[in-house]
Write a protein that holds these residues in place. Structure first.
Motif, PDB file in Angstrom:
ATOM      1  N   UNK A 275      -1.901   4.766  -8.528  1.00 17.22           N
ATOM      2  CA  UNK A 275      -1.456   3.536  -7.901  1.00 17.22           C
ATOM      3  C   UNK A 275      -2.376   2.383  -8.274  1.00 17.22           C
ATOM      4  N   UNK A 276      -1.801   1.312  -8.790  1.00 21.23           N
ATOM      5  CA  UNK A 276      -2.535   0.080  -9.082  1.00 21.23           C
ATOM      6  C   UNK A 276      -2.177  -0.904  -7.971  1.00 21.23           C
ATOM      7  N   UNK A 277      -3.056  -1.012  -6.973  1.00 24.63           N
ATOM      8  CA  UNK A 277      -2.787  -1.838  -5.796  1.00 24.63           C
ATOM      9  C   UNK A 277      -2.709  -3.324  -6.150  1.00 24.63           C
ATOM     10  N   UNK A 278      -3.514  -3.764  -7.102  1.00 20.11           N
ATOM     11  CA  UNK A 278      -3.508  -5.178  -7.475  1.00 20.11           C
ATOM     12  C   UNK A 278      -2.164  -5.613  -8.046  1.00 20.11           C
ATOM     13  N   UNK A 279      -1.562  -4.738  -8.828  1.00 22.30           N
ATOM     14  CA  UNK A 279      -0.289  -5.089  -9.482  1.00 22.30           C
ATOM     15  C   UNK A 279       0.924  -4.490  -8.785  1.00 22.30           C
TER      16      UNK A 279
ATOM     17  N   UNK B  11       0.841  -1.195   0.000  1.00 20.02           N
ATOM     18  CA  UNK B  11       0.000   0.000   0.000  1.00 20.02           C
ATOM     19  C   UNK B  11       0.878   1.247   0.000  1.00 20.02           C
ATOM     20  N   UNK B  12       0.529   2.199  -0.817  1.00 19.46           N
ATOM     21  CA  UNK B  12       1.243   3.467  -0.900  1.00 19.46           C
ATOM     22  C   UNK B  12       0.458   4.508  -0.107  1.00 19.46           C
ATOM     23  N   UNK B  13       1.161   5.245   0.724  1.00 18.20           N
ATOM     24  CA  UNK B  13       0.546   6.321   1.487  1.00 18.20           C
ATOM     25  C   UNK B  13      -0.003   7.382   0.528  1.00 18.20           C
ATOM     26  N   UNK B  14      -1.228   7.825   0.766  1.00 15.59           N
ATOM     27  CA  UNK B  14      -1.872   8.795  -0.131  1.00 15.59           C
ATOM     28  C   UNK B  14      -1.110  10.112  -0.187  1.00 15.59           C
ATOM     29  N   UNK B  15      -0.523  10.516   0.909  1.00 16.75           N
ATOM     30  CA  UNK B  15       0.255  11.764   0.919  1.00 16.75           C
ATOM     31  C   UNK B  15       1.495  11.616   0.039  1.00 16.75           C
ATOM     32  N   UNK B  16       2.170  10.475   0.151  1.00 16.19           N
ATOM     33  CA  UNK B  16       3.337  10.220  -0.687  1.00 16.19           C
ATOM     34  C   UNK B  16       2.932  10.189  -2.150  1.00 16.19           C
ATOM     35  N   UNK B  17       1.833   9.512  -2.460  1.00 20.37           N
ATOM     36  CA  UNK B  17       1.371   9.422  -3.841  1.00 20.37           C
ATOM     37  C   UNK B  17       1.077  10.804  -4.421  1.00 20.37           C
TER      38      UNK B  17
ATOM     39  N   UNK C 137       4.335   4.928 -18.983  1.00 21.77           N
ATOM     40  CA  UNK C 137       5.259   4.095 -18.227  1.00 21.77           C
ATOM     41  C   UNK C 137       4.611   3.628 -16.929  1.00 21.77           C
ATOM     42  N   UNK C 138       5.049   2.447 -16.483  1.00 23.94           N
ATOM     43  CA  UNK C 138       4.556   1.850 -15.252  1.00 23.94           C
ATOM     44  C   UNK C 138       5.759   1.524 -14.379  1.00 23.94           C
ATOM     45  N   UNK C 139       5.770   2.061 -13.164  1.00 23.70           N
ATOM     46  CA  UNK C 139       6.883   1.892 -12.242  1.00 23.70           C
ATOM     47  C   UNK C 139       6.520   0.871 -11.166  1.00 23.70           C
ATOM     48  N   UNK C 140       7.433  -0.052 -10.866  1.00 22.90           N
ATOM     49  CA  UNK C 140       7.127  -1.057  -9.848  1.00 22.90           C
ATOM     50  C   UNK C 140       7.193  -0.479  -8.434  1.00 22.90           C
ATOM     51  N   UNK C 141       6.452  -1.124  -7.537  1.00 27.55           N
ATOM     52  CA  UNK C 141       6.547  -0.832  -6.108  1.00 27.55           C
ATOM     53  C   UNK C 141       7.025  -2.127  -5.467  1.00 27.55           C
ATOM     54  N   UNK C 142       8.215  -2.087  -4.906  1.00 24.45           N
ATOM     55  CA  UNK C 142       8.815  -3.287  -4.307  1.00 24.45           C
ATOM     56  C   UNK C 142       8.927  -3.110  -2.804  1.00 24.45           C
ATOM     57  N   UNK C 143       8.335  -4.023  -2.071  1.00 18.40           N
ATOM     58  CA  UNK C 143       8.336  -3.964  -0.604  1.00 18.40           C
ATOM     59  C   UNK C 143       7.838  -2.615  -0.105  1.00 18.40           C
ATOM     60  N   UNK C 144       6.834  -2.072  -0.800  1.00 21.31           N
ATOM     61  CA  UNK C 144       6.240  -0.808  -0.398  1.00 21.31           C
ATOM     62  C   UNK C 144       7.021   0.423  -0.817  1.00 21.31           C
TER      63      UNK C 144
END
Length: 65
Positions: A21-25, A1-7, A35-42
């Motif tokens: 943010x695509x939470x499923x992926x 999950x990405x913090x909304x403030x950070x996003x 472009x699509x950037x990965x989120x690794x370990x949050x």
């Protein structure tokens, strides 16, 4: 999950456009650059070399939303 403030602070390093943010992926999507950037370990990996291109199907789905 990405913090909304950070996003709200993050932008695409290529286009400087906002990200979605695509939470499923676990990815951050930039409609402007395609472009699509990965989120690794949050942690967002905001490197162009780590990003992938949106597929045609993904672009069409985003356009419908």
């Amino acid at each position: 999950m990405i913090d909304k403030k950070l996003l709200s602070l993050l932008v695409c390093p290529v286009s400087k456009a906002p990200l979605e943010y695509d939470a499923d992926r676990q990815e951050l999507v930039c409609r402007a650059s395609g472009l699509v950037y990965p989120v690794r370990d949050g942690i967002p990996v905001m490197l162009e070399s780590e990003a992938r291109q949106l597929t045609l199907e993904e672009r069409e789905r985003l356009d419908r939303d």
